[in-house]
Design a protein around this motif. Sequence first.
Motif, PDB file in Angstrom:
ATOM      1  N   LEU A 141       0.831  -1.197   0.000  1.00 54.15           N
ATOM      2  CA  LEU A 141       0.000   0.000   0.000  1.00 54.15           C
ATOM      3  C   LEU A 141       0.871   1.255   0.000  1.00 54.15           C
ATOM      4  CD1 LEU A 141      -2.874   1.157   0.110  1.00 54.15           C
ATOM      5  CD2 LEU A 141      -2.732   1.029   2.594  1.00 54.15           C
ATOM      6  N   TRP A 142       1.901   1.267   0.830  1.00 51.69           N
ATOM      7  CA  TRP A 142       2.803   2.412   0.903  1.00 51.69           C
ATOM      8  C   TRP A 142       3.500   2.629  -0.440  1.00 51.69           C
ATOM      9  CZ3 TRP A 142       3.555   6.288   4.216  1.00 51.69           C
ATOM     10  CH2 TRP A 142       4.680   7.084   4.040  1.00 51.69           C
ATOM     11  N   GLY A 143       3.865   1.536  -1.108  1.00 52.14           N
ATOM     12  CA  GLY A 143       4.512   1.646  -2.412  1.00 52.14           C
ATOM     13  C   GLY A 143       3.610   2.279  -3.464  1.00 52.14           C
ATOM     14  N   GLN A 144       2.301   2.124  -3.315  1.00 52.28           N
ATOM     15  CA  GLN A 144       1.360   2.676  -4.288  1.00 52.28           C
ATOM     16  C   GLN A 144       0.989   4.125  -3.998  1.00 52.28           C
ATOM     17  OE1 GLN A 144      -1.963   0.012  -4.425  1.00 52.28           O
ATOM     18  NE2 GLN A 144      -0.803  -1.608  -5.409  1.00 52.28           N
ATOM     19  N   VAL A 145       0.876   4.494  -2.725  1.00 53.02           N
ATOM     20  CA  VAL A 145       0.385   5.838  -2.402  1.00 53.02           C
ATOM     21  C   VAL A 145       1.408   6.716  -1.705  1.00 53.02           C
ATOM     22  CG1 VAL A 145      -2.019   5.147  -2.329  1.00 53.02           C
ATOM     23  CG2 VAL A 145      -0.680   5.080  -0.230  1.00 53.02           C
ATOM     24  N   GLY A 146       2.449   6.142  -1.141  1.00 57.02           N
ATOM     25  CA  GLY A 146       3.444   6.935  -0.435  1.00 57.02           C
ATOM     26  C   GLY A 146       2.812   7.727   0.698  1.00 57.02           C
ATOM     27  N   GLU A 147       3.097   9.035   0.718  1.00 59.32           N
ATOM     28  CA  GLU A 147       2.561   9.882   1.770  1.00 59.32           C
ATOM     29  C   GLU A 147       1.302  10.637   1.344  1.00 59.32           C
ATOM     30  OE1 GLU A 147       5.498  12.438   3.464  1.00 59.32           O
ATOM     31  OE2 GLU A 147       6.925  10.803   3.756  1.00 59.32           O
TER      32      GLU A 147
ATOM     33  N   GLU B 269      -9.029  -7.670   0.079  1.00 58.05           N
ATOM     34  CA  GLU B 269      -8.326  -7.083  -1.054  1.00 58.05           C
ATOM     35  C   GLU B 269      -9.099  -5.874  -1.550  1.00 58.05           C
ATOM     36  OE1 GLU B 269     -10.100 -10.040  -4.494  1.00 58.05           O
ATOM     37  OE2 GLU B 269      -8.105 -10.402  -3.716  1.00 58.05           O
ATOM     38  N   PRO B 270      -8.408  -4.919  -2.172  1.00 61.17           N
ATOM     39  CA  PRO B 270      -9.109  -3.742  -2.683  1.00 61.17           C
ATOM     40  C   PRO B 270     -10.197  -4.135  -3.686  1.00 61.17           C
ATOM     41  CG  PRO B 270      -6.750  -3.363  -2.675  1.00 61.17           C
ATOM     42  CD  PRO B 270      -6.964  -4.813  -2.343  1.00 61.17           C
ATOM     43  N   ALA B 271     -11.365  -3.548  -3.519  1.00 62.79           N
ATOM     44  CA  ALA B 271     -12.479  -3.812  -4.423  1.00 62.79           C
ATOM     45  C   ALA B 271     -12.639  -2.675  -5.422  1.00 62.79           C
ATOM     46  CB  ALA B 271     -13.771  -4.000  -3.622  1.00 62.79           C
ATOM     47  N   SER B 272     -11.852  -1.621  -5.259  1.00 66.68           N
ATOM     48  CA  SER B 272     -11.874  -0.500  -6.191  1.00 66.68           C
ATOM     49  C   SER B 272     -10.442   0.009  -6.353  1.00 66.68           C
ATOM     50  CB  SER B 272     -12.776   0.620  -5.659  1.00 66.68           C
ATOM     51  OG  SER B 272     -12.173   1.261  -4.557  1.00 66.68           O
ATOM     52  N   PRO B 273     -10.203   0.763  -7.410  1.00 70.04           N
ATOM     53  CA  PRO B 273      -8.866   1.339  -7.560  1.00 70.04           C
ATOM     54  C   PRO B 273      -8.595   2.358  -6.458  1.00 70.04           C
ATOM     55  CG  PRO B 273     -10.163   1.562  -9.587  1.00 70.04           C
ATOM     56  CD  PRO B 273     -11.068   1.048  -8.537  1.00 70.04           C
TER      57      PRO B 273
END
Length: 145
Positions: free
Chosen positions: A106-112, A134-138
């Motif tokens: 998750l951190w790798g995708q959104v960072g801060e 698991e994520p159900a949406s982007p």
Amino acid sequence: MLQTTEYARLALAFGRGADEEDAARAAAVRVEAPGRPGPRLRPGAEPRTRPARRRDRPEPACPVDYTYLGRLARPDGNGNVLVFTGIHPQGTLGVVDLLTSEIATLWGQVGESRFSTVVGVEYDPATGEPVRAEPASPLYRHEET
């Protein structure tokens, strides 16, 4: 026999073509009696049966709950807050499980940055424990202001 306009009104109410069975169900709708406490039946109408109580209903075919997960700005503007809330407790438990096991991804995708997503959580109906989350949406990334 019902007039054509009554059939059209019933068709709109039932979302399809109305027939005499629909008309009979519509006639059984409870109406308030002026000056009398509580509802009463229209003359000639049969009472409706009550739906099964929640504890008598079968378990859902697929035990799934959905949860909101997001990092949002604090109302006072001083930093962020992590928000997660399920429709039911099983969903909230599933997000906690997802966060503890997939925090690096998750951190790798959104960072801060601030984000929002919906998480689907499958759970064991016997125990209520999450089985898979698991994520159900982007991931939606909020614009910084």
